[in-house]
Write a protein that holds these residues in place. Sequence first.
Motif, PDB file in Angstrom:
ATOM      1  N   ARG A   1       5.017  34.800 -48.336  1.00  0.00           N
ATOM      2  CA  ARG A   1       3.296  35.622 -48.011  1.00  0.00           C
ATOM      3  C   ARG A   1       2.853  34.205 -48.089  1.00  0.00           C
ATOM      4  N   LYS A   2       2.731  33.028 -48.825  1.00  0.00           N
ATOM      5  CA  LYS A   2       2.304  31.582 -49.062  1.00  0.00           C
ATOM      6  C   LYS A   2       2.929  31.254 -47.720  1.00  0.00           C
ATOM      7  N   ILE A   3       4.084  30.889 -47.368  1.00  0.00           N
ATOM      8  CA  ILE A   3       4.521  30.131 -46.090  1.00  0.00           C
ATOM      9  C   ILE A   3       3.781  30.314 -45.346  1.00  0.00           C
ATOM     10  N   ALA A   4       3.431  28.896 -44.320  1.00  0.00           N
ATOM     11  CA  ALA A   4       2.604  28.871 -43.060  1.00  0.00           C
ATOM     12  C   ALA A   4       2.640  29.316 -41.884  1.00  0.00           C
ATOM     13  N   ASP A   5       1.766  30.472 -41.158  1.00  0.00           N
ATOM     14  CA  ASP A   5       2.128  30.437 -39.870  1.00  0.00           C
ATOM     15  C   ASP A   5       2.966  29.932 -39.290  1.00  0.00           C
ATOM     16  N   ASN A   6       2.533  28.751 -39.181  1.00  0.00           N
ATOM     17  CA  ASN A   6       3.283  27.985 -37.954  1.00  0.00           C
ATOM     18  C   ASN A   6       4.748  27.470 -38.712  1.00  0.00           C
ATOM     19  N   ARG A   7       5.109  27.955 -40.092  1.00  0.00           N
ATOM     20  CA  ARG A   7       6.915  27.237 -40.588  1.00  0.00           C
ATOM     21  C   ARG A   7       7.415  28.746 -40.761  1.00  0.00           C
ATOM     22  N   LEU A   8       7.307  29.752 -40.288  1.00  0.00           N
ATOM     23  CA  LEU A   8       7.539  31.032 -40.382  1.00  0.00           C
ATOM     24  C   LEU A   8       9.230  31.289 -40.175  1.00  0.00           C
ATOM     25  N   TRP A   9       8.960  31.253 -38.599  1.00  0.00           N
ATOM     26  CA  TRP A   9      10.241  30.554 -38.021  1.00  0.00           C
ATOM     27  C   TRP A   9      11.525  29.461 -38.546  1.00  0.00           C
ATOM     28  N   LEU A  10      10.408  28.735 -38.917  1.00  0.00           N
ATOM     29  CA  LEU A  10      11.887  27.526 -39.431  1.00  0.00           C
ATOM     30  C   LEU A  10      12.748  27.562 -40.622  1.00  0.00           C
ATOM     31  N   TRP A  11      12.166  28.964 -40.944  1.00  0.00           N
ATOM     32  CA  TRP A  11      12.795  29.154 -42.659  1.00  0.00           C
ATOM     33  C   TRP A  11      13.167  30.988 -42.640  1.00  0.00           C
ATOM     34  N   ALA A  12      12.972  31.377 -41.527  1.00  0.00           N
ATOM     35  CA  ALA A  12      14.137  32.407 -40.414  1.00  0.00           C
ATOM     36  C   ALA A  12      15.334  31.430 -39.531  1.00  0.00           C
ATOM     37  N   VAL A  13      14.751  30.417 -39.728  1.00  0.00           N
ATOM     38  CA  VAL A  13      15.938  29.814 -39.290  1.00  0.00           C
ATOM     39  C   VAL A  13      16.960  28.964 -40.932  1.00  0.00           C
ATOM     40  N   LEU A  14      16.615  28.862 -41.209  1.00  0.00           N
ATOM     41  CA  LEU A  14      16.788  27.990 -42.617  1.00  0.00           C
ATOM     42  C   LEU A  14      17.701  29.348 -43.405  1.00  0.00           C
ATOM     43  N   THR A  15      16.993  30.607 -43.199  1.00  0.00           N
ATOM     44  CA  THR A  15      18.232  31.705 -44.125  1.00  0.00           C
ATOM     45  C   THR A  15      19.331  31.911 -43.542  1.00  0.00           C
ATOM     46  N   VAL A  16      19.452  32.094 -41.817  1.00  0.00           N
ATOM     47  CA  VAL A  16      20.258  32.375 -40.688  1.00  0.00           C
ATOM     48  C   VAL A  16      21.204  30.964 -42.034  1.00  0.00           C
ATOM     49  N   GLY A  17      20.392  29.732 -41.652  1.00  0.00           N
ATOM     50  CA  GLY A  17      21.951  28.857 -41.907  1.00  0.00           C
ATOM     51  C   GLY A  17      23.038  28.634 -43.217  1.00  0.00           C
ATOM     52  N   ALA A  18      21.479  29.450 -44.641  1.00  0.00           N
ATOM     53  CA  ALA A  18      21.555  30.015 -45.803  1.00  0.00           C
ATOM     54  C   ALA A  18      22.849  30.747 -45.488  1.00  0.00           C
ATOM     55  N   MET A  19      23.245  31.861 -44.782  1.00  0.00           N
ATOM     56  CA  MET A  19      24.768  32.376 -44.195  1.00  0.00           C
ATOM     57  C   MET A  19      25.444  31.795 -43.976  1.00  0.00           C
ATOM     58  N   ALA A  20      25.214  30.819 -43.367  1.00  0.00           N
ATOM     59  CA  ALA A  20      27.026  30.109 -42.949  1.00  0.00           C
ATOM     60  C   ALA A  20      27.014  29.270 -44.034  1.00  0.00           C
ATOM     61  N   LEU A  21      26.914  28.964 -44.692  1.00  0.00           N
ATOM     62  CA  LEU A  21      26.801  28.301 -45.736  1.00  0.00           C
ATOM     63  C   LEU A  21      27.084  28.853 -47.000  1.00  0.00           C
ATOM     64  N   THR A  22      27.023  30.211 -47.247  1.00  0.00           N
ATOM     65  CA  THR A  22      28.324  30.892 -47.961  1.00  0.00           C
ATOM     66  C   THR A  22      29.146  31.231 -47.148  1.00  0.00           C
ATOM     67  N   CYS A  23      29.464  31.448 -46.456  1.00  0.00           N
ATOM     68  CA  CYS A  23      30.514  31.761 -45.488  1.00  0.00           C
ATOM     69  C   CYS A  23      31.552  30.193 -45.591  1.00  0.00           C
ATOM     70  N   VAL A  24      31.176  28.990 -45.708  1.00  0.00           N
ATOM     71  CA  VAL A  24      31.813  27.975 -45.733  1.00  0.00           C
ATOM     72  C   VAL A  24      32.271  27.958 -47.375  1.00  0.00           C
ATOM     73  N   ALA A  25      31.455  28.594 -48.387  1.00  0.00           N
ATOM     74  CA  ALA A  25      31.658  28.475 -49.609  1.00  0.00           C
ATOM     75  C   ALA A  25      33.312  29.400 -50.002  1.00  0.00           C
ATOM     76  N   THR A  26      32.609  30.213 -49.189  1.00  0.00           N
ATOM     77  CA  THR A  26      33.729  31.626 -49.591  1.00  0.00           C
ATOM     78  C   THR A  26      35.472  30.979 -48.687  1.00  0.00           C
ATOM     79  N   LEU A  27      35.091  30.614 -47.713  1.00  0.00           N
ATOM     80  CA  LEU A  27      36.522  29.466 -47.131  1.00  0.00           C
ATOM     81  C   LEU A  27      37.199  28.575 -48.468  1.00  0.00           C
ATOM     82  N   THR A  28      35.628  28.140 -48.869  1.00  0.00           N
ATOM     83  CA  THR A  28      36.280  26.459 -49.167  1.00  0.00           C
ATOM     84  C   THR A  28      36.204  26.465 -50.666  1.00  0.00           C
TER      85      THR A  28
END
Length: 374
Positions: free
Chosen positions: A151-178
């Motif tokens: 709730r403290k995320i600034a409105d103009n940064r919400l989409w950035l945090w959505a992208v970062l969350t998807v990026g974190a999912m990609a990192l879990t895939c990398v961790a799974t394989l490595t």
Amino acid sequence: MRIIAALLVFLCHAVFPLSPGNQNPTTPFADPGVTQGLYWFFSPGASIGVSFFFILSGFVITWSWRPGQRTGAYVRRRLVKIMPNHVVTWGLSMLLFAAAFTPAWGLPNLFLVNAWSSDPNYWGGANMPAWSLCSEILFYLLFPLLIIPIRKIADNRLWLWAVLTVGAMALTCVATLTLLPSEPRFPGEALALPQFWFIYMFPPVRLLEFVLGMVVARIVIQGRFPRFGLVPAALLVVVAYAATLMVPSPWNQTLVTAAPFALAIGAFATANLRGRLTVLGTKPMVWLGNVSFGFYMTQALVLFWLVPTLFPGASYGVLGGTLLVIGLTLLNVVAGWLLYKLVEQPAMKHWSRSKKTPPAPRHRVEDPSAAVPA
């Protein structure tokens, strides 16, 4: 929208009804080529259907949250929403078929801690689909803490945090394989057993999808979701599903469909706020959405007990197998409706809210173009 995801999970299990205690399942189709072809097509539906539930759960709970809401009342409502259905289907599963192959009397599954174990006899035992509730319980307990920074995320940064969350999912895939062992192999999966459990079953990993839903809810609440057409949103989901058929594991488990699902949820929610009626808002679809949780929870009873009991060793041609799958789907809708009518609704009516707790107000969406105020 939930019934579509639940149907994908059901069809995957109906085509190839495999469980730890049913290693040689009776499939609806006598031709192994037909079975393998259908399983190839529907197998991604099981994983991405659950992923959709997790994203939608984060969205809906964030949408219904209001500042000052008592944590105890929130937890009570969440537990009443899932536990009565879970306890009933767990008990029936153990009584009818699952006790023979479920270790520890099924108690880890009953108390929703079984997915924390990498042993498939635990997370696949008792009422098998209930493993996903282990993640949901974690989401529910952490939500009062997660909502504070989100709730403290600034409105103009919400989409950035959505992208970062998807990026974190990609990192879990990398961790799974490595980082995880590549042995022992898990039957029917391209991943080793530890890898499959980590990326698919381990509740903290699935928390990222829930958080993505929370961020998207805030984007819609703050009126930051663009005018994204419903047809493009639906087509994007179809394309993402097709991609899961070609992209290898673990990338196709959740990552490929996460962003399309989030966009589709936001697009349809925004359309509803603007007063637009969609096919998903029609009475039949709303009714199916209401019974979808029951539909999801009763599928093991239908596929792993009723089918072997009524149709032992029965496999049919293409027409006969198709009719059987359609019949089982309709039967499971009825079973889900009975669970909803006889268990979920009475539980929510009598136990979900203290008589002293006022109903939660709806959000006011900061969207000047919205024809219907929230």
